[in-house]
Design a protein around this motif. Structure first.
Motif, PDB file in Angstrom:
ATOM      1  N   UNK A 124      20.471   9.917   3.330  1.00  0.00           N
ATOM      2  CA  UNK A 124      21.592   9.913   4.567  1.00  0.00           C
ATOM      3  C   UNK A 124      22.694  10.278   4.048  1.00  0.00           C
ATOM      4  N   UNK A 125      23.013  10.296   2.846  1.00  0.00           N
ATOM      5  CA  UNK A 125      24.638   9.976   2.148  1.00  0.00           C
ATOM      6  C   UNK A 125      24.619  11.232   1.009  1.00  0.00           C
ATOM      7  N   UNK A 126      24.011  11.019   0.128  1.00  0.00           N
ATOM      8  CA  UNK A 126      24.354  11.570  -1.433  1.00  0.00           C
ATOM      9  C   UNK A 126      23.795  13.001  -1.020  1.00  0.00           C
ATOM     10  N   UNK A 127      22.636  13.247  -0.694  1.00  0.00           N
ATOM     11  CA  UNK A 127      22.233  14.727  -0.548  1.00  0.00           C
ATOM     12  C   UNK A 127      23.284  15.488   0.219  1.00  0.00           C
ATOM     13  N   UNK A 128      24.045  14.993   1.205  1.00  0.00           N
ATOM     14  CA  UNK A 128      24.873  15.488   1.790  1.00  0.00           C
ATOM     15  C   UNK A 128      26.108  15.823   1.493  1.00  0.00           C
ATOM     16  N   UNK A 129      26.480  15.042   0.377  1.00  0.00           N
ATOM     17  CA  UNK A 129      28.029  14.927  -0.414  1.00  0.00           C
ATOM     18  C   UNK A 129      27.519  14.453  -2.029  1.00  0.00           C
ATOM     19  N   UNK A 130      27.166  15.563  -2.737  1.00  0.00           N
ATOM     20  CA  UNK A 130      26.597  15.235  -4.046  1.00  0.00           C
ATOM     21  C   UNK A 130      27.763  14.512  -4.859  1.00  0.00           C
ATOM     22  N   UNK A 131      29.039  15.217  -4.542  1.00  0.00           N
ATOM     23  CA  UNK A 131      30.202  15.006  -5.505  1.00  0.00           C
ATOM     24  C   UNK A 131      30.302  13.524  -5.402  1.00  0.00           C
ATOM     25  N   UNK A 132      29.871  12.446  -4.637  1.00  0.00           N
ATOM     26  CA  UNK A 132      30.149  11.008  -4.601  1.00  0.00           C
ATOM     27  C   UNK A 132      29.495  10.503  -5.853  1.00  0.00           C
ATOM     28  N   UNK A 133      28.505  11.156  -6.511  1.00  0.00           N
ATOM     29  CA  UNK A 133      27.867  10.751  -7.553  1.00  0.00           C
ATOM     30  C   UNK A 133      28.722  10.683  -8.712  1.00  0.00           C
ATOM     31  N   UNK A 134      29.843  11.209  -8.818  1.00  0.00           N
ATOM     32  CA  UNK A 134      30.798  11.490 -10.083  1.00  0.00           C
ATOM     33  C   UNK A 134      31.976  10.625  -9.708  1.00  0.00           C
ATOM     34  N   UNK A 135      31.862   9.795  -8.364  1.00  0.00           N
ATOM     35  CA  UNK A 135      33.287   9.082  -8.068  1.00  0.00           C
ATOM     36  C   UNK A 135      33.210   7.733  -8.816  1.00  0.00           C
ATOM     37  N   UNK A 136      34.557   7.078  -8.944  1.00  0.00           N
ATOM     38  CA  UNK A 136      34.707   5.952  -9.673  1.00  0.00           C
ATOM     39  C   UNK A 136      34.461   4.751  -8.622  1.00  0.00           C
TER      40      UNK A 136
END
Length: 273
Positions: A124-136
């Motif tokens: 519901x979130x990560x797949x739609x906005x993968x850049x979040x995995x690199x956020x602090x």
């Protein structure tokens, strides 16, 4: 004397690496992804060349394994739905250098904050906005980072953390990457909300309930716009001029009913009203 022959460089897709580590990484990328050599180059290496410096056993395999386990996807799905879209994920640390970064800490925080399961967070979130995995998680400043952003959304909207996720973040996960203060006076969460309040005559809570919840993408729109045909001010200006209404009337009679009109490019897509 015979003429000197020009040195020729073999095409990228048939190049053989001198360094064993790079060669092994490249071979793994082709084998694990199921893509051809040209596809691996165009879809992964060209976007993120440093992937060739990653060690297969220490970096690539463990990362792909974690992504499969955490997301519930097959290996091929991980490649197509995650790696191809965001190749830099292959270089992210799984555990993180601190509790504030890394694939596991970030995913864990997203689950805790949203109240969703790990699989739900991915779908519901990560797949739609993968850049979040690199956020602090904590952020380098009070104006950035996952916790500060979620905290601001709760405080400004008057919603609980779970409500913010369900009514805003799930609909528009990219909001997690927006700066609170903004790099300039025409961008950022606070400047955008401030402009809407001033322009519409609504209170901050009214703006959240009547505009943002219906169209969360508005939070990422620039106030001034990159050109005369985009941005909040140019759009509101056009609506006033075309309709003959005052600014407040435009907000009450058009924007509140159809907030998505704020995202239209005036030249390419005239707002229907």
């Amino acid at each position: 004397m015979a003429p000197m022959q020009k040195a020729t460089t073999p095409p990228m897709c048939t190049y053989r690496f001198k360094h064993t580590a790079a060669s092994a990484s490249y071979a793994y990328l082709c084998e694990a992804s199921g893509m051809t050599e040209p596809e691996v180059w165009q879809r992964i290496v060209v976007k993120h060349p440093s992937v060739l410096g990653l060690i297969t056993g220490e970096n690539l395999k463990p990362t792909i394994s974690y992504l499969c386990e955490s997301s519930g996807m097959t290996e091929r799905e991980v490649w197509q739905r995650i790696v191809v879209k965001c190749p830099q994920v292959l270089g992210y640390s799984i555990e993180g250098a601190s509790a504030s970064s890394g694939l596991k800490p970030t995913t864990s925080y997203l689950c805790k904050s949203s109240g969703m399961t790990e699989r739900e967070v991915w779908q519901r979130s990560v797949v739609k906005f993968l850049q979040v995995l690199g956020y602090s998680i904590e952020g380098a400043s009070a104006s950035s980072g996952l916790k500060p952003t979620i905290g601001y959304l709760c405080e400004a909207s008057g919603m609980t953390e779970r409500e913010v996720w369900q009514r805003i973040v799930v609909k528009c996960p990219s909001v997690l990457g927006l700066s609170i203060e903004g790099a300039s006076a025409s961008s950022g969460l606070k400047p955008t909300i401030s402009y809407i309040c001033e322009s519409s005559g609504m209170t901050e809570r009214e703006v959240w309930q009547r505009i943002v919840v219906k169209f969360p993408s508005v939070l990422g729109l620039s106030t001034e716009g990159a050109s005369a045909s985009s941005g909040l001010k140019p759009t509101i200006g056009y609506l006033c001029e075309a309709s003959g209404m005052t600014k407040r009337e435009v907000w009450q009679r058009i924007v509140v009913k159809h907030p998505e009109v704020l995202g239209y490019d005036i030249d390419q897509n005239k707002p229907p009203f």
